[in-house]
Write an enzyme that holds these catalytic residues in place. Structure first.
Site, PDB file in Angstrom:
ATOM      1  N   ASP A  13      15.249  31.332   9.859  1.00 14.83           N
ATOM      2  CA  ASP A  13      15.130  31.697  11.179  1.00 14.83           C
ATOM      3  C   ASP A  13      14.006  30.630  11.661  1.00 14.83           C
ATOM      4  OD1 ASP A  13      15.250  33.097  13.836  1.00 14.83           O
ATOM      5  OD2 ASP A  13      13.196  33.852  13.499  1.00 14.83           O
ATOM      6  N   SER A  14      14.178  30.394  13.097  1.00  9.88           N
ATOM      7  CA  SER A  14      13.112  29.439  13.342  1.00  9.88           C
ATOM      8  C   SER A  14      11.651  30.150  13.318  1.00  9.88           C
ATOM      9  CB  SER A  14      13.169  29.336  15.065  1.00  9.88           C
ATOM     10  OG  SER A  14      13.390  30.756  15.631  1.00  9.88           O
ATOM     11  N   GLU A 156       5.920  35.589  19.452  1.00 13.73           N
ATOM     12  CA  GLU A 156       5.357  34.846  18.353  1.00 13.73           C
ATOM     13  C   GLU A 156       3.666  34.927  18.570  1.00 13.73           C
ATOM     14  OE1 GLU A 156       6.783  32.401  16.244  1.00 13.73           O
ATOM     15  OE2 GLU A 156       8.456  33.446  16.368  1.00 13.73           O
ATOM     16  N   CYS A 188      18.638  38.091  20.056  1.00 14.81           N
ATOM     17  CA  CYS A 188      17.910  37.403  19.542  1.00 14.81           C
ATOM     18  C   CYS A 188      17.091  37.891  18.587  1.00 14.81           C
ATOM     19  CB  CYS A 188      16.811  36.533  20.646  1.00 14.81           C
ATOM     20  SG  CYS A 188      15.634  35.770  20.052  1.00 14.81           S
ATOM     21  N   HIS A 190      14.187  37.998  17.685  1.00 12.39           N
ATOM     22  CA  HIS A 190      12.959  38.217  18.070  1.00 12.39           C
ATOM     23  C   HIS A 190      13.032  39.670  18.932  1.00 12.39           C
ATOM     24  CE1 HIS A 190      11.862  34.239  16.910  1.00 12.39           C
ATOM     25  NE2 HIS A 190      10.544  34.509  16.991  1.00 12.39           N
TER      26      HIS A 190
HETATM   27  N1  DGL Z   1      15.084  33.822  16.637  1.00 10.43           N
HETATM   28  C1  DGL Z   1      15.685  32.813  17.633  1.00 10.43           C
HETATM   29  C2  DGL Z   1      16.992  33.525  17.867  1.00 10.43           C
HETATM   30  O1  DGL Z   1      17.430  34.595  17.524  1.00 10.43           O
HETATM   31  C3  DGL Z   1      14.923  32.842  18.614  1.00 10.43           C
HETATM   32  C4  DGL Z   1      13.420  32.108  18.587  1.00 10.43           C
HETATM   33  C5  DGL Z   1      13.445  30.549  19.044  1.00 10.43           C
HETATM   34  O2  DGL Z   1      13.964  30.224  20.191  1.00 10.43           O
HETATM   35  O3  DGL Z   1      13.420  29.799  18.165  1.00 10.43           O
HETATM   36  O4  DGL Z   1      17.690  33.004  18.983  1.00 10.43           O
END
Ligand code: DGL
Length: 273
Positions: A13-14, A156, A188, A190
């Protein structure tokens, strides 16, 4: 490349969001070993051009396969999955599972009034990947989509409740309330960390859907179909890597995931073998 039943599942993931998928994977398959990379050094992906995100996704997935011997890749990021799933599937020698299709399937299953919503990053919503995935289910539903810029940043920095985030949620979720959705997909990875706030704003009559569990079921199915699921008596190990501040990843990650998040190692872009 040779994979076997003891090879790990690779997840990326990011940042921290993919830990929601990680939680479901651990709970469903405690015997599987898993390597997780959080690309916090280059996050957020949600407002970056699709080509840039595709490049990051490919680099992370290749590292999981070639450096860690992953037998399957989970793209635990909606933004990356919405723009890079086809590329990864075509390029990698192992199966690749994203969070979009599993989430769409779960969403159309729970609605009663046929009005469903999806919220995600600017990149995910712009890609229209959910419109395609919901359409592909064949369900007769009306989908309302909205980007929620700012949600990821709250997670975050570990600010998952309070006035500020509630105010933002009230504003960003108003199209969903106006559309009368009775099922809302947190598109998302998050966003499940903000579920209490989102639920309060949307009201009790709206079912919040996270793709995490459905994705874990999809992973189990693919492993079993290919005969590469870990033996039932195996002791699953977990490894965590981050391209950003590893201490912060360990501290916040442990709060978000739980005690399974032990030591965190550095992952460096361009260091892949
Ligand atoms: N976890 C990312 C998603 O599911 C979003 C976080 C980001 O923007 O990097 O889209």
């Amino acid at each position: 490349m040779v994979v076997n039943r003891d090879s790990p599942i690779g997840v990326f993931d990011s940042g921290f969001g993919g830990l929601t998928v990680m939680r479901s994977l651990i709970d469903l398959m405690p015997n599987e070993s898993i390597v997780y990379i959080g690309d916090t050094g280059r996050y957020p992906y949600g407002n970056k051009p699709a080509d840039e995100v595709r490049g990051y996704a490919l680099e992370l997935a290749e590292s999981l396969v070639h450096d860690h011997g992953a037998k399957l890749i989970v793209v635990a990021c909606n933004t990356a999955a919405s723009v890079a799933l086809d590329l990864l599937t075509a390029t990698l020698p192992v199966p690749v599972i994203g969070v979009i299709e599993p989430g769409a399937r779960a969403l159309v299953r729970v609605t009663h009034n046929g009005k469903v919503g999806v919220i995600g990053t600017v990149g995910t919503i712009a890609s229209q990947a959910y419109d395609t995935a919901v359409g592909a289910t064949g369900a007769e539903v009306r989908l309302t989509s909205a980007a929620c810029p700012g949600f990821v940043e709250f997670v975050e920095r570990d600010q998952t409740d309070g006035d500020e985030v509630t105010l933002l949620a009230t504003r960003l979720l108003s199209p969903m309330k106006e559309a009368g959705v009775d099922a809302l997909l947190l598109g998302c990875t998050h966003y499940p960390f903000l579920a209490p706030v989102i639920q309060r704003v949307m009201g009790d009559g709206v079912v919040l859907v996270s793709s995490a569990n459905e994705t874990a079921f999809a992973v189990r199915d693919v492993l079993e179909t290919r005969g590469v699921e870990a033996p039932s008596d195996a002791q699953g190990s977990r490894r965590f890597l981050s391209s950003g501040d590893v201490e912060w990843f360990a501290t916040l990650g442990r709060r978000l995931l739980g005690p399974e998040l032990g030591e965190v190692s550095a992952w460096m872009s361009g260091a892949s073998s």
